[in-house]
Design a protein around this motif. Structure first.
Motif, PDB file in Angstrom:
ATOM      1  N   GLU A  29       0.868  -1.177   0.000  1.00 31.78           N
ATOM      2  CA  GLU A  29       0.000   0.000   0.000  1.00 31.78           C
ATOM      3  C   GLU A  29       0.902   1.223   0.000  1.00 31.78           C
ATOM      4  OE1 GLU A  29      -3.309   2.143   2.897  1.00 31.78           O
ATOM      5  OE2 GLU A  29      -2.400   0.263   3.479  1.00 31.78           O
ATOM      6  N   VAL A  30       0.676   2.126  -0.961  1.00 30.47           N
ATOM      7  CA  VAL A  30       1.507   3.317  -1.066  1.00 30.47           C
ATOM      8  C   VAL A  30       0.608   4.555  -1.031  1.00 30.47           C
ATOM      9  CG1 VAL A  30       3.273   4.521  -2.387  1.00 30.47           C
ATOM     10  CG2 VAL A  30       3.107   2.031  -2.525  1.00 30.47           C
TER      11      VAL A  30
ATOM     12  N   SER B 176       5.812  -5.074 -11.704  1.00 30.21           N
ATOM     13  CA  SER B 176       4.905  -4.362 -10.808  1.00 30.21           C
ATOM     14  C   SER B 176       3.587  -4.112 -11.521  1.00 30.21           C
ATOM     15  CB  SER B 176       5.514  -3.045 -10.339  1.00 30.21           C
ATOM     16  OG  SER B 176       5.755  -2.192 -11.431  1.00 30.21           O
ATOM     17  N   THR B 177       2.514  -4.281 -10.783  1.00 34.48           N
ATOM     18  CA  THR B 177       1.178  -4.074 -11.326  1.00 34.48           C
ATOM     19  C   THR B 177       0.342  -3.333 -10.303  1.00 34.48           C
ATOM     20  OG1 THR B 177       1.322  -6.168 -12.522  1.00 34.48           O
ATOM     21  CG2 THR B 177      -0.860  -5.233 -12.246  1.00 34.48           C
ATOM     22  N   VAL B 178      -0.291  -2.269 -10.724  1.00 35.21           N
ATOM     23  CA  VAL B 178      -1.206  -1.557  -9.843  1.00 35.21           C
ATOM     24  C   VAL B 178      -2.515  -2.332  -9.856  1.00 35.21           C
ATOM     25  CG1 VAL B 178      -2.441   0.594  -9.414  1.00 35.21           C
ATOM     26  CG2 VAL B 178      -0.104   0.644 -10.297  1.00 35.21           C
ATOM     27  N   ILE B 179      -2.913  -2.842  -8.696  1.00 31.61           N
ATOM     28  CA  ILE B 179      -4.127  -3.646  -8.645  1.00 31.61           C
ATOM     29  C   ILE B 179      -5.321  -2.850  -8.140  1.00 31.61           C
ATOM     30  CG2 ILE B 179      -2.947  -5.852  -8.473  1.00 31.61           C
ATOM     31  CD1 ILE B 179      -3.489  -5.781  -5.470  1.00 31.61           C
ATOM     32  N   GLU B 180      -5.060  -1.734  -7.463  1.00 36.23           N
ATOM     33  CA  GLU B 180      -6.162  -0.896  -7.007  1.00 36.23           C
ATOM     34  C   GLU B 180      -5.651   0.514  -6.790  1.00 36.23           C
ATOM     35  OE1 GLU B 180      -9.436  -0.617  -3.392  1.00 36.23           O
ATOM     36  OE2 GLU B 180      -8.237  -2.414  -3.593  1.00 36.23           O
TER      37      GLU B 180
ATOM     38  N   GLY C 145      -6.131   8.689  -2.135  1.00 33.51           N
ATOM     39  CA  GLY C 145      -4.830   8.896  -2.761  1.00 33.51           C
ATOM     40  C   GLY C 145      -3.865   7.766  -2.487  1.00 33.51           C
ATOM     41  N   VAL C 146      -4.365   6.537  -2.576  1.00 27.42           N
ATOM     42  CA  VAL C 146      -3.559   5.362  -2.242  1.00 27.42           C
ATOM     43  C   VAL C 146      -3.509   4.419  -3.441  1.00 27.42           C
ATOM     44  CG1 VAL C 146      -3.406   3.338  -0.742  1.00 27.42           C
ATOM     45  CG2 VAL C 146      -4.151   5.515   0.198  1.00 27.42           C
ATOM     46  N   LEU C 147      -2.313   3.903  -3.707  1.00 22.75           N
ATOM     47  CA  LEU C 147      -2.134   2.860  -4.718  1.00 22.75           C
ATOM     48  C   LEU C 147      -1.795   1.548  -4.021  1.00 22.75           C
ATOM     49  CD1 LEU C 147       0.074   4.581  -7.445  1.00 22.75           C
ATOM     50  CD2 LEU C 147      -2.370   4.135  -7.537  1.00 22.75           C
ATOM     51  N   PHE C 148      -2.363   0.463  -4.520  1.00 18.07           N
ATOM     52  CA  PHE C 148      -1.992  -0.875  -4.073  1.00 18.07           C
ATOM     53  C   PHE C 148      -1.266  -1.527  -5.245  1.00 18.07           C
ATOM     54  CE2 PHE C 148      -5.426   0.282  -1.314  1.00 18.07           C
ATOM     55  CZ  PHE C 148      -5.019  -0.200  -0.075  1.00 18.07           C
TER      56      PHE C 148
ATOM     57  N   VAL D 125       7.923   3.763  -5.792  1.00 19.39           N
ATOM     58  CA  VAL D 125       6.659   4.367  -6.228  1.00 19.39           C
ATOM     59  C   VAL D 125       6.624   5.839  -5.834  1.00 19.39           C
ATOM     60  CG1 VAL D 125       4.152   4.320  -5.970  1.00 19.39           C
ATOM     61  CG2 VAL D 125       5.415   2.171  -6.182  1.00 19.39           C
ATOM     62  N   LEU D 126       7.069   6.160  -4.623  1.00 21.95           N
ATOM     63  CA  LEU D 126       7.089   7.553  -4.180  1.00 21.95           C
ATOM     64  C   LEU D 126       8.086   8.385  -4.987  1.00 21.95           C
ATOM     65  CD1 LEU D 126       6.779   7.098  -0.324  1.00 21.95           C
ATOM     66  CD2 LEU D 126       5.012   7.861  -1.930  1.00 21.95           C
TER      67      LEU D 126
END
Length: 186
Positions: free
Chosen positions: A105-106, A129-133, A139-142, A161-162
């Motif tokens: 979680e980012v 890497s794959t963004v799943i959500e 403002g969060v990427l999983f 990611v940051l």
């Protein structure tokens, strides 16, 4: 009877969207693989119909394009693309079990949907890497990361990611957004 006035961003949503119409027309012509007057006219008609039935939401953008940071972002992306492709190829071709993967979680530092989308696109295009959500309100990427089996690897992936977010905001952000994202002056 007077009509109630909508707030400006909502009022623009159903309006004329010429860039979206032209984009749909371009995609239409590319799909037909033939530039003709009929294809262009049909693409424009289709673009008008689609944008009237499914209008794009307004996205607030206060930034500007910064050419040198944009060039740095593109160069960094290309280098990361090559490096991660080699790493994924090595993981797949070497004998033995696959390394463990993790979903991290980012939370991003910017609150803009535009930056969330750009960061998710850049991160998702790199192999491994794959963004799943993506939760736009928070403002969060999983992100699913290949080979991030321990806490140190997960933290490196989160920092990567940051760092993509920092590079994106430096390339297309406003001065206050750059300062907020980088923790200092632009």
């Amino acid at each position: 009877m007077a009509r109630a006035r909508l707030p400006r961003p909502l009022a623009r949503r159903g309006g004329w969207q010429p860039r979206a119409v032209l984009l749909v027309a371009l995609v239409w012509v590319l799909l037909w693989d033939r530039l003709s007057l009929g294809n262009v006219v049909n693409g424009l008609i289709l673009g008008v119909v689609i944008t009237r039935l499914f209008p794009l939401p307004a996205i607030g953008y206060r930034g500007r394009l910064h050419p040198l940071p944009l060039l740095a972002l593109v160069g960094r992306f290309l280098l990361d693309l090559v490096r991660s492709s080699v790493e994924v190829a090595w993981v797949v071709l070497r004998p033995g079990p696959l390394p463990p993967s993790s979903v991290i979680e980012v939370p991003l530092r910017t609150g803009s949907e535009l930056y969330l989308t750009l960061v998710a696109t850049v991160v998702g295009l790199e192999p491994g890497s794959t963004v799943i959500e993506a939760r736009r309100t928070a403002g969060v990427l999983f992100v699913h990361v290949l080979g991030a089996g321990d806490d140190a690897a997960r933290e490196r992936a989160r920092e990567k990611v940051l760092s993509v977010e920092r590079a994106v905001v430096r390339a297309v952000g406003s001065e206050p957004e750059i300062a907020a994202c980088t923790g200092g002056p632009a």
